[in-house]
Write a protein that holds these residues in place. Structure first.
Motif, PDB file in Angstrom:
ATOM      1  N   UNK A  45      88.132  -1.454  33.134  1.00 11.28           N
ATOM      2  CA  UNK A  45      88.381  -2.885  32.982  1.00 11.28           C
ATOM      3  C   UNK A  45      87.061  -3.653  33.052  1.00 11.28           C
ATOM      4  N   UNK A  46      86.201  -3.248  33.984  1.00 11.53           N
ATOM      5  CA  UNK A  46      84.907  -3.917  34.130  1.00 11.53           C
ATOM      6  C   UNK A  46      83.993  -3.622  32.944  1.00 11.53           C
ATOM      7  N   UNK A  47      84.093  -2.411  32.396  1.00 10.21           N
ATOM      8  CA  UNK A  47      83.266  -2.066  31.242  1.00 10.21           C
ATOM      9  C   UNK A  47      83.705  -2.865  30.014  1.00 10.21           C
ATOM     10  N   UNK A  48      84.999  -3.173  29.928  1.00 17.97           N
ATOM     11  CA  UNK A  48      85.476  -4.033  28.836  1.00 17.97           C
ATOM     12  C   UNK A  48      84.805  -5.401  28.921  1.00 17.97           C
ATOM     13  N   UNK A  49      84.712  -5.965  30.127  1.00 15.94           N
ATOM     14  CA  UNK A  49      84.036  -7.256  30.302  1.00 15.94           C
ATOM     15  C   UNK A  49      82.538  -7.138  30.018  1.00 15.94           C
ATOM     16  N   UNK A  50      81.953  -6.005  30.397  1.00 16.46           N
ATOM     17  CA  UNK A  50      80.539  -5.766  30.097  1.00 16.46           C
ATOM     18  C   UNK A  50      80.316  -5.770  28.589  1.00 16.46           C
ATOM     19  N   UNK A  51      81.227  -5.130  27.855  1.00 17.84           N
ATOM     20  CA  UNK A  51      81.130  -5.115  26.396  1.00 17.84           C
ATOM     21  C   UNK A  51      81.258  -6.530  25.837  1.00 17.84           C
ATOM     22  N   UNK A  52      82.210  -7.299  26.371  1.00 15.49           N
ATOM     23  CA  UNK A  52      82.396  -8.670  25.882  1.00 15.49           C
ATOM     24  C   UNK A  52      81.157  -9.511  26.137  1.00 15.49           C
ATOM     25  N   UNK A  53      80.526  -9.325  27.288  1.00 16.13           N
ATOM     26  CA  UNK A  53      79.307 -10.073  27.585  1.00 16.13           C
ATOM     27  C   UNK A  53      78.193  -9.697  26.607  1.00 16.13           C
ATOM     28  N   UNK A  54      78.095  -8.408  26.293  1.00 19.60           N
ATOM     29  CA  UNK A  54      77.076  -7.955  25.339  1.00 19.60           C
ATOM     30  C   UNK A  54      77.336  -8.544  23.951  1.00 19.60           C
ATOM     31  N   UNK A  55      78.599  -8.556  23.550  1.00 19.13           N
ATOM     32  CA  UNK A  55      78.951  -9.132  22.244  1.00 19.13           C
ATOM     33  C   UNK A  55      78.598 -10.614  22.217  1.00 19.13           C
ATOM     34  N   UNK A  56      78.885 -11.307  23.301  1.00 15.18           N
ATOM     35  CA  UNK A  56      78.605 -12.751  23.366  1.00 15.18           C
ATOM     36  C   UNK A  56      77.111 -13.029  23.256  1.00 15.18           C
ATOM     37  N   UNK A  57      76.286 -12.163  23.864  1.00 13.88           N
ATOM     38  CA  UNK A  57      74.840 -12.365  23.776  1.00 13.88           C
ATOM     39  C   UNK A  57      74.307 -12.043  22.377  1.00 13.88           C
ATOM     40  N   UNK A  58      74.935 -11.074  21.724  1.00 12.43           N
ATOM     41  CA  UNK A  58      74.498 -10.695  20.373  1.00 12.43           C
ATOM     42  C   UNK A  58      75.084 -11.600  19.295  1.00 12.43           C
TER      43      UNK A  58
END
Length: 613
Positions: A45-58
């Protein structure tokens, strides 16, 4: 090792939530960053949020819908103006690793739902999420500059997120609604250690090689056509031969165990589906049509439902005459063709289709017979699964939220299943709320050659439908009694089970169900007649074979035959014709040998005896 969460009353609670609610962390059961189911749920679940944060920065214009944990991983649905493909995944992964190394604290806070609506008023996807939240208060998780609506649980810091991989990009309708926009969905996996991630990725690579859609095309077993319609498989001759062998073996196995074959129509009046409860509880998964005696008069029109299950037809067959206790247990079985309204986004080869055939059976019995019948069915299951080299486990699924019948009846039925398993030492898990709407069930979950689990067979105890349809039998004291109905499927559906078999065996089927069991390769034209003679002898034994006698070179024909993954390739030349013998390349035994024709026939009979059910 520091914990990442705790367990309170069988519920996983992250440390952030525990602190907010003044839960004593020290005295609670702790969850550490390991590969336990509870820990993986938090990590993923936390890795999903980590991915979303990375997408938002990119991709700064990205907006996010939901990012849940699913079997063996997670995904996130989102929208961005840029097209994202598989080639972009390494770039997103690199950014995720970079963010994880920042060791950002993951914090949680709550706000009134009305405030959240105002806070995210410019984000239409967040508004969609908020519509589905019944509570007046919502929780938000924040890490660095990224935050999202979420129930949690999450790890306390991004430093725990090290071993992950993004696996694929897909499209997904907003909320699964085909009338709404298509969002981008990225899937990923995460584990607590490097080795587990590596083992999983190795298994995924092997699974790609075994993909039943790929092998089904290469081996000419089945096909799909947009002109025919999504989720509607077309069985090619070789696939139909495989399927026919499986059906024939299973038919004989049923008859040997006292089952009677029956057949019900594929459409029944909707009034029957209302009486059964399907109309109220399963309507969204059904197809309906109207039949009018007079097209100009609406009052002559009657609504019919295309059957998603076979139970109602079998109930009507039971009711066709008075039944005595002497007939019970009464076992009906049918290879019933059913249709279910699956959304296009979930269709997947033979695993998820809109038309399929169940190896369905319904057993009508007295309550005191339930335990023995369940154990008998489990014995049947065991023989079949062993014949296909499957190990398996069992799970009891209890009353779901959407159900018919009162709690007392459900308790009796669930207890009957547990007692049957307990008394014979069978191990099983519990899936709370996972039962059918009419009764609890035992689900059979098989493990394939590369360690994946598949849900196949099911045994369901049903007191409700006999009550609704007023089923009766005359007991030994001449009183009218209500039978119990046991719904039972072993393969689940032929389509899905064959898809699993293709991947389990990587297309190299055991001899007794192989669509083509022998390929004859005559070296030259004079040897063709002997190949045809052997082919006819095998056909009289129910063995399917082919003759590869094209103008290609001998080596190429042998290679082409072996690519078809048949159990036996038989080469015939002057010596074989003269001596009435065969030169065999046995693929499953991985050896070559020569046999007389007589011994070859005996060898074939031995291979047929491999089946044990």
């Amino acid at each position: 090792m520091e914990p990442i969460a705790i367990k309170v009353n069988d519920e996983v609670v992250d440390l952030q939530t525990a602190k907010d609610k003044n839960i004593d962390i020290e005295s609670a059961e702790k969850i550490y960053p390991e590969n336990s189911p509870e820990a993986l749920e938090v990590l993923r679940h936390s890795t999903a949020h980590l991915m979303a944060q990375a997408i938002k920065e990119l991709y700064p214009d990205a907006k996010f819908f939901v990012g849940p944990v699913v079997d063996e991983g997670f995904y996130y649905d989102f929208r961005t103006s840029q097209k994202i493909s598989e080639e972009d995944l390494p770039k997103i992964e690199k950014k995720m690793q970079e963010i994880a190394k920042r060791k950002l604290d993951i914090t949680r806070y709550e706000i009134p739902k009305s405030e959240a609506i105002e806070k995210f008023k410019a984000d239409d996807l967040k508004q969609e999420v908020l519509k589905s939240i019944p509570s007046d208060v919502v929780s938000i998780y924040k890490q660095g500059d990224f935050e999202d609506l979420c129930r949690g649980p999450h790890v306390p810091n991004t430093k725990y997120l090290k071993h992950f991989k993004l696996t694929r990009v897909a499209g997904a309708y907003l909320g699964g609604d085909e009338t709404k926009e298509m969002l981008t969905r990225i899937y990923g996996v995460a584990f607590a250690d490097k080795k587990s991630l590596k083992d999983y990725l190795t298994m995924i690579e092997e699974a790609k090689k075994r993909d039943h859609r790929k092998l089904g095309s290469e081996l000419e077993l089945f096909m799909f056509s947009d002109e025919v319609g999504a989720g509607l498989p077309l069985w090619l001759p070789k696939g139909a031969r495989l399927r026919s062998k499986l059906e024939s073996l299973l038919f004989a196995a049923h008859r040997k165990r006292g089952y009677e074959p029956v057949r019900g129509p594929e459409i029944l009046k909707s009034e029957l589906w209302k009486k059964s409860g399907h109309y109220q509880n399963y309507k969204e998964n059904m197809y309906f049509t109207e039949i009018c005696d007079d097209e100009t008069k609406k009052e002559t029109c009657v609504e019919y439902g295309i059957k998603p299950m076979n139970c109602v037809g079998h109930i009507m067959i039971y009711k066709s005459k008075k039944r005595s206790y002497r007939e019970l247990p009464l076992k009906f079985f049918e290879y019933g063709v059913v249709h279910r309204h699956e959304k296009s986004g979930v269709l997947h080869g033979l695993f998820r289709v809109r038309e399929f055939t169940q190896d369905d059976a319904h057993i009508f019995c007295k309550p005191e017979q339930i335990k023995d019948i369940v154990l008998e069915v489990l014995g049947f299951v065991d023989e079949i699964m062993k014949s296909f080299d499957f190990s398996y486990e069992m799970e009891i699924s209890t009353k779901p939220k959407k159900a018919i019948g009162d709690d007392a009846i459900w308790e009796i039925a669930t207890k009957a299943l547990k007692e049957a398993l307990d008394e014979n030492g069978h191990k099983y898990g519990i899936d709370e709320g996972g039962g059918a709407f009419y009764g609890p069930k035992i689900d059979i979950k098989i493990t394939d050659a590369i360690g994946r689990k598949w849900q196949c067979g099911t045994i369901q105890v049903d007191f409700n439908l006999p009550e609704r349809f007023e089923l009766e039998f005359t007991d030994s004291d001449n009183s009218a009694k209500r039978p119990v109905m046991i719904h039972r499927a072993i393969l689940g559906s032929f389509e899905r089970f064959i898809g699993i078999l293709i991947e389990h065996y990587a297309g190299e089927f055991p001899f007794f169900i192989a669509p083509t069991q022998v390929i004859f390769v005559p070296i030259a034209d004079p040897h063709r007649a002997y190949a045809q003679e052997l082919q006819q002898k095998l056909l009289s034994m129910g063995i399917d074979s082919e003759i590869y006698d094209s103008k290609d070179s001998l080596n190429k024909r042998i290679r082409n035959a072996e690519k078809q993954k048949v159990p036996m390739v038989v080469v015939l030349g002057d010596k074989e014709v003269e001596q009435k013998s065969v030169a065999v390349r046995d693929r499953r035994e991985k050896i070559q040998y020569n046999l007389s024709e007589e011994d070859f026939i005996l060898k074939i009979k031995e291979k047929l005896s491999e089946v044990r059910f």
